[in-house]
Design a protein around this motif. Structure first.
Motif, mmCIF file in Angstrom:
data_model
loop_
_atom_site.group_PDB
_atom_site.id
_atom_site.type_symbol
_atom_site.label_atom_id
_atom_site.label_comp_id
_atom_site.label_asym_id
_atom_site.label_seq_id
_atom_site.Cartn_x
_atom_site.Cartn_y
_atom_site.Cartn_z
ATOM 1 N N VAL A 5 0.857 -1.186 0.000
ATOM 2 C CA VAL A 5 0.000 0.000 0.000
ATOM 3 C C VAL A 5 0.889 1.231 0.000
ATOM 4 O O VAL A 5 1.737 1.385 0.865
ATOM 5 C CB VAL A 5 -0.898 0.038 1.251
ATOM 6 N N THR A 6 0.713 2.055 -0.979
ATOM 7 C CA THR A 6 1.529 3.254 -1.042
ATOM 8 C C THR A 6 0.735 4.441 -0.523
ATOM 9 O O THR A 6 -0.490 4.462 -0.589
ATOM 10 C CB THR A 6 1.988 3.537 -2.469
ATOM 11 N N GLU A 7 1.448 5.398 0.001
ATOM 12 C CA GLU A 7 0.767 6.619 0.421
ATOM 13 C C GLU A 7 0.890 7.705 -0.644
ATOM 14 O O GLU A 7 0.620 8.864 -0.383
ATOM 15 C CB GLU A 7 1.382 7.135 1.719
ATOM 16 N N TRP A 22 -6.148 6.631 3.021
ATOM 17 C CA TRP A 22 -4.885 5.888 2.991
ATOM 18 C C TRP A 22 -4.516 5.475 4.404
ATOM 19 O O TRP A 22 -5.008 6.035 5.374
ATOM 20 C CB TRP A 22 -3.777 6.763 2.389
ATOM 21 N N LEU A 23 -3.644 4.502 4.491
ATOM 22 C CA LEU A 23 -3.152 4.106 5.807
ATOM 23 C C LEU A 23 -2.339 5.262 6.385
ATOM 24 O O LEU A 23 -1.544 5.871 5.676
ATOM 25 C CB LEU A 23 -2.265 2.866 5.690
ATOM 26 N N TYR B 59 1.401 -6.326 -8.174
ATOM 27 C CA TYR B 59 1.044 -5.066 -7.516
ATOM 28 C C TYR B 59 2.206 -4.552 -6.682
ATOM 29 O O TYR B 59 2.510 -3.359 -6.688
ATOM 30 C CB TYR B 59 -0.204 -5.252 -6.645
ATOM 31 N N VAL B 63 4.161 -0.916 -6.934
ATOM 32 C CA VAL B 63 4.331 0.009 -5.803
ATOM 33 C C VAL B 63 5.807 0.364 -5.621
ATOM 34 O O VAL B 63 6.170 1.538 -5.515
ATOM 35 C CB VAL B 63 3.774 -0.606 -4.495
ATOM 36 N N GLU B 67 7.638 4.140 -6.313
ATOM 37 C CA GLU B 67 8.260 4.928 -5.238
ATOM 38 C C GLU B 67 9.750 5.141 -5.475
ATOM 39 O O GLU B 67 10.399 5.879 -4.731
ATOM 40 C CB GLU B 67 8.053 4.203 -3.891
ATOM 41 N N MET B 126 -1.478 1.450 -11.597
ATOM 42 C CA MET B 126 -1.350 1.567 -10.150
ATOM 43 C C MET B 126 -2.307 2.621 -9.590
ATOM 44 O O MET B 126 -2.917 2.420 -8.537
ATOM 45 C CB MET B 126 0.088 1.897 -9.765
ATOM 46 N N ALA B 130 -4.768 1.166 -6.828
ATOM 47 C CA ALA B 130 -4.385 1.447 -5.441
ATOM 48 C C ALA B 130 -5.572 1.729 -4.502
ATOM 49 O O ALA B 130 -5.627 1.169 -3.400
ATOM 50 C CB ALA B 130 -3.361 2.579 -5.394
ATOM 51 N N HIS B 133 -7.214 -1.465 -3.626
ATOM 52 C CA HIS B 133 -6.368 -2.317 -2.786
ATOM 53 C C HIS B 133 -6.349 -1.817 -1.333
ATOM 54 O O HIS B 133 -6.442 -2.605 -0.402
ATOM 55 C CB HIS B 133 -4.954 -2.388 -3.359
ATOM 56 N N VAL B 134 -6.262 -0.503 -1.170
ATOM 57 C CA VAL B 134 -6.307 0.051 0.198
ATOM 58 C C VAL B 134 -7.628 -0.327 0.867
ATOM 59 O O VAL B 134 -7.657 -0.703 2.044
ATOM 60 C CB VAL B 134 -6.160 1.595 0.202
ATOM 61 N N VAL B 137 -7.338 -3.889 1.996
ATOM 62 C CA VAL B 137 -6.430 -4.036 3.145
ATOM 63 C C VAL B 137 -7.119 -3.558 4.422
ATOM 64 O O VAL B 137 -7.005 -4.176 5.478
ATOM 65 C CB VAL B 137 -5.109 -3.269 2.903
ATOM 66 N N ARG B 138 -7.870 -2.462 4.313
ATOM 67 C CA ARG B 138 -8.612 -1.973 5.494
ATOM 68 C C ARG B 138 -9.726 -2.937 5.876
ATOM 69 O O ARG B 138 -9.866 -3.323 7.039
ATOM 70 C CB ARG B 138 -9.220 -0.588 5.204
ATOM 71 N N VAL B 142 -6.580 -4.192 8.458
ATOM 72 C CA VAL B 142 -6.213 -3.065 9.328
ATOM 73 C C VAL B 142 -7.380 -2.546 10.169
ATOM 74 O O VAL B 142 -7.226 -2.326 11.382
ATOM 75 C CB VAL B 142 -5.572 -1.923 8.498
#
Lengths: 171, 171
Positions: A5-7, A22-23, B59, B63, B67, B126, B130, B133-134, B137-138, B142
């Protein structure tokens, strides 16, 4: 290792169903640590099992079969128990059959498919490897937490496992 | 799903280096929960990425490259960052190259091997994926913990990640 997970600030998370934030930094570092430990532990345990010519999934099959009544299990149940697709499990059992660890057999009077049996050699392999594997699991994971951390993490993870099992059952 | 460590009483854990005790009931349930969450979460996140024609490892590559400076990375560094073997990464990058997501190129003036570049299409993919995907994940991980649990689990996991990273670096 990096994250899943990118911010990245250029990426917007707005969607038809509304915003998903976002996280934040603390969630992010936790998520990265979880991924990293999962991935690296799998790698390390796999490496230590390689000495015994076993893949980590092979070891799991040996454990599941050794705990099953008569040390055998219907292939479909074994796929469910090990969270694998039937086709993937089938390939794996073929490899393990060639190594003499398991045997695929039809069950007399049961037409609902094949069973996988643990062979005597498979059972002996497990007896030989299990103490080494427990040592690895302790050294690289379990013994690195306090009893309080172990209980707290279990309490946190158990409902998540339950949620994911339910989803998996539905699919 | 079953465990990787059995408590089978017929198996002795005595070894040349001395006894390694089996996991007790609390350690065992924690270890099982950890394995189950790791495996099922990977499965669930993979399933939700499949809608976008991406594997979970694809994925991760998107990411990491997004970055990186100039959105590119030397293949050897990318293998280290994603904890993959060079040969496995190479296969994966070939698939992603065929899908138009990345490009393998030699760097002018640098003879230490190939770079993987994120393509414009890779970047757009992406950006599109993204937010979904977030959300996954949540929803599946999370957001199922309290902030206190998140901090406590991070404190517990971070030194283990560090230990495993060091081992990995040595191998």
């Amino acid at each position: 290792m990096d994250t899943h997970v990118t911010e990245a600030p250029e990426v917007s998370s707005s969607t038809a169903e509304g915003e998903t934030p976002w996280l934040d930094a603390r969630e992010q570092r936790f998520w990265r640590a979880h991924l990293e430990v999962s991935k690296l532990l799998d790698y390390q345990l796999s490496r230590e099992l390689q000495v015994h010519d076993l893949a980590i999934n092979d070891y799991e099959i040996l454990v599941v079969l050794s705990e099953a009544p008569e040390r055998r299990m219907r292939m479909t149940d074994l796929a469910t128990a090990t969270l694998q697709s039937k086709s993937r499990l089938s390939h794996q059992i073929t490899r393990m059959e060639n190594a003499g660890l398991v045997l695929r057999q039809e069950c007399p009077g049961d037409r609902r498919g094949l069973f996988a049996h643990l062979t005597e050699q498979g059972w002996e392999t497990m007896q030989k490897v299990a103490p080494c594997h427990v040592r690895s699991v302790r050294e690289h994971f379990v013994d690195r937490f306090t009893p309080e951390q172990i209980d707290a993490m279990y309490e946190a993870l158990a409902p998540v496992a339950e949620h994911l099992r339910t989803l998996r059952g539905r699919s």
